[in-house]
Design a protein around this motif. Structure first.
Motif, short mmCIF file in Angstrom:
data_model
loop_
_atom_site.label_atom_id
_atom_site.label_comp_id
_atom_site.label_asym_id
_atom_site.label_seq_id
_atom_site.Cartn_x
_atom_site.Cartn_y
_atom_site.Cartn_z
N ALA A 16 3.07 -2.03 2.27
CA ALA A 16 3.31 -1.38 0.97
C ALA A 16 3.70 0.06 1.19
O ALA A 16 3.26 0.72 2.14
CB ALA A 16 2.05 -1.46 0.11
N ALA A 17 4.55 0.55 0.28
CA ALA A 17 4.98 1.95 0.31
C ALA A 17 4.72 2.56 -1.06
O ALA A 17 5.00 1.93 -2.09
CB ALA A 17 6.46 2.05 0.65
N VAL A 18 4.18 3.76 -1.07
CA VAL A 18 3.94 4.47 -2.32
C VAL A 18 5.11 5.42 -2.53
O VAL A 18 5.31 6.36 -1.76
CB VAL A 18 2.61 5.24 -2.28
N PRO A 70 4.38 -5.99 -6.95
CA PRO A 70 3.05 -5.35 -7.02
C PRO A 70 2.34 -5.22 -5.68
O PRO A 70 1.48 -4.35 -5.53
CB PRO A 70 2.27 -6.26 -7.97
N THR A 71 2.67 -6.06 -4.71
CA THR A 71 2.02 -5.96 -3.41
C THR A 71 2.79 -5.08 -2.43
O THR A 71 2.29 -4.78 -1.36
CB THR A 71 1.82 -7.34 -2.78
N ARG A 72 4.01 -4.68 -2.80
CA ARG A 72 4.85 -3.94 -1.87
C ARG A 72 4.98 -2.46 -2.20
O ARG A 72 5.30 -1.66 -1.32
CB ARG A 72 6.26 -4.54 -1.79
N PHE A 73 4.78 -2.08 -3.47
CA PHE A 73 4.99 -0.69 -3.86
C PHE A 73 3.82 -0.14 -4.66
O PHE A 73 3.15 -0.86 -5.40
CB PHE A 73 6.27 -0.55 -4.70
N ALA A 108 -8.53 3.44 1.66
CA ALA A 108 -9.71 4.13 1.11
C ALA A 108 -9.33 4.97 -0.10
O ALA A 108 -10.12 5.13 -1.04
CB ALA A 108 -10.35 4.99 2.19
N LEU A 109 -8.11 5.52 -0.09
CA LEU A 109 -7.62 6.33 -1.21
C LEU A 109 -7.01 5.45 -2.30
O LEU A 109 -7.10 5.79 -3.49
CB LEU A 109 -6.57 7.32 -0.72
N LEU A 110 -6.36 4.36 -1.90
CA LEU A 110 -5.56 3.55 -2.82
C LEU A 110 -5.96 2.07 -2.66
O LEU A 110 -5.18 1.25 -2.16
CB LEU A 110 -4.07 3.73 -2.52
N PRO A 111 -7.16 1.71 -3.07
CA PRO A 111 -7.65 0.35 -2.81
C PRO A 111 -6.83 -0.75 -3.49
O PRO A 111 -6.91 -1.91 -3.08
CB PRO A 111 -9.10 0.38 -3.34
N ARG A 112 -6.04 -0.43 -4.51
CA ARG A 112 -5.21 -1.44 -5.15
C ARG A 112 -4.23 -2.08 -4.18
O ARG A 112 -3.82 -3.24 -4.35
CB ARG A 112 -4.42 -0.82 -6.32
N LEU A 113 -3.87 -1.34 -3.13
CA LEU A 113 -2.86 -1.84 -2.19
C LEU A 113 -3.44 -2.76 -1.13
O LEU A 113 -2.73 -3.23 -0.25
CB LEU A 113 -2.16 -0.66 -1.52
N ARG A 114 -4.74 -3.04 -1.22
CA ARG A 114 -5.34 -3.96 -0.25
C ARG A 114 -4.76 -5.35 -0.48
O ARG A 114 -4.73 -5.85 -1.60
CB ARG A 114 -6.85 -3.99 -0.40
N ILE A 115 -4.32 -5.96 0.58
CA ILE A 115 -3.66 -7.26 0.48
C ILE A 115 -4.45 -8.31 1.23
O ILE A 115 -4.86 -8.07 2.36
CB ILE A 115 -2.21 -7.18 1.03
#
Length: 349
Positions: free
Chosen positions: A88-90, A125-128, A342-349
């Motif tokens: 994922a990339a923010v 949603p899982t990539r960005f 740890a900062l962006l837990p939504r990106l956990r896949i």
């Protein structure tokens, strides 16, 4: 001594495999044999740029624009991410930013960029993820956009620039913004720019602002946030500073000499505030920069970043980081993925 050499060799092998997006398991303490299997993308890129059509139309021909940013597409990002083992990339807006002297234009651009970014996240949603663009230096408009970005668009964080015109983060006029970001426990990614004062200084022919001014402006912004008291006053903002903090890690000891006169704004001193920040390695995956950064923080505060598309491929950046002599496999796992999650837990896949 032999055991130490074997351990170093095993860690080097693991690092190289990590740079290629491969998983590895060591078997046998004496032989150091390696069994490798291809793994799914796992890195999190916190410094990755996108270019909404409304932004491209507005910034073409402006100073500080890099052509690679005007031809960006989502497919281009995903292809690079897949090649470099990036899950994922923010995404965030890069130079020349949004502010060109017209507050109404800036408000319109910020909203267009954020709605485009939110749609990108909805489609993938899982990539960005999205660091929402802000219409700074307009404080009232920025407060409105923070609310919209978080409450309506569900952004992952906020993207700011180091300076706007000739004001830097830490300026008293921006305190309401910092207060609101603190209330929301925001993750704030800060990208450098070149301030009006310094983007055309004639100190050397052929040297553009990105070569030195970006790193210098990052240091100015960090000093602004710390010496203003904002870092201590708003401790729940999770700042990510681009490019390993610019020149700050190298200069930290010297800058610390001024902290004695700022005890009311730095009650715990300067160094504890600097150690709380996070630093990405976009454009900074070289031994000189990282050696200085590691005198300031541990690998737990360092994040993977590419500065894509102008900053190079994720595969090359990953290889450069893994090739540094400082990081164990556990460190690389933290930098590549765990610290960002740890900062962006939504990106956990």
């Amino acid at each position: 001594m032999t055991a130490m050499l074997d351990r170093s060799r095993r860690e080097l092998i693991l690092g190289v495999l990590a740079s290629l997006g491969l998983r590895a398991t060591l078997r046998g303490s004496e032989t150091g044999s390696v069994a490798q299997t291809a793994g799914k993308p796992f890195r999190i890129d916190v410094h990755h740029h996108f270019a909404p059509p409304a932004w491209v139309a507005e910034v073409k021909g402006r100073p500080l624009l890099q052509p690679a940013n005007t031809t960006w597409t989502p497919a281009q990002s995903i292809d690079d991410m897949d090649r470099g083992g990036v899950a994922a990339a923010v995404v965030s807006i890069t130079n020349p930013g949004l502010w060109f002297g017209d507050a109404a234009v800036t408000r319109r651009l910020a909203r267009a960029c954020n709605e485009f970014g939110a749609t990108l996240v909805q489609d993938h949603p899982t990539r960005f993820g999205l660091f929402a663009a802000m219409p700074m230096p307009d404080v009232d408009a920025t407060l409105t956009e923070i609310a919209y970005a978080y409450d309506t668009l569900k952004a992952d964080g906020v993207g700011l620039l180091t300076s706007y015109g000739d004001t830097w983060l830490g300026n008293a006029v921006y305190q309401p913004v910092m207060e609101e970001l603190n209330r929301r426990k925001a993750v704030v990614h800060v990208h450098p720019t070149a301030a009006n004062c310094c983007r055309n200084l004639p100190y050397a022919p052929g040297v553009g602002p990105g070569s030195m001014e970006y790193g210098t402006d990052t240091t100015r912004a960090i000093m602004g946030v710390t010496f203003s008291g904002d870092a201590a006053r708003f401790p729940d903002i999770r700042f990510i500073w681009s490019h390993a903090g610019g020149t700050l890690p190298f200069l930290a000891g010297r800058i610390n000499g001024a902290a004695g006169s700022a005890k009311d704004r730095l009650p715990n001193g300067l160094m504890p505030e600097l150690k709380k920040f996070y630093y990405d390695l976009a454009g900074a995956a070289n031994a000189g920069v990282v050696a200085s950064l590691l005198q300031l923080v541990t690998s737990s505060q360092i994040l993977f970043g590419t500065d894509f598309p102008p900053g190079g491929t994720s595969r090359d950046v990953a290889g450069a980081i893994a090739g540094l002599p400082f990081f164990s496999p556990r460190d690389l796992q933290a930098i590549d993925r765990d610290n960002a999650l740890a900062l962006l837990p939504r990106l956990r896949i």
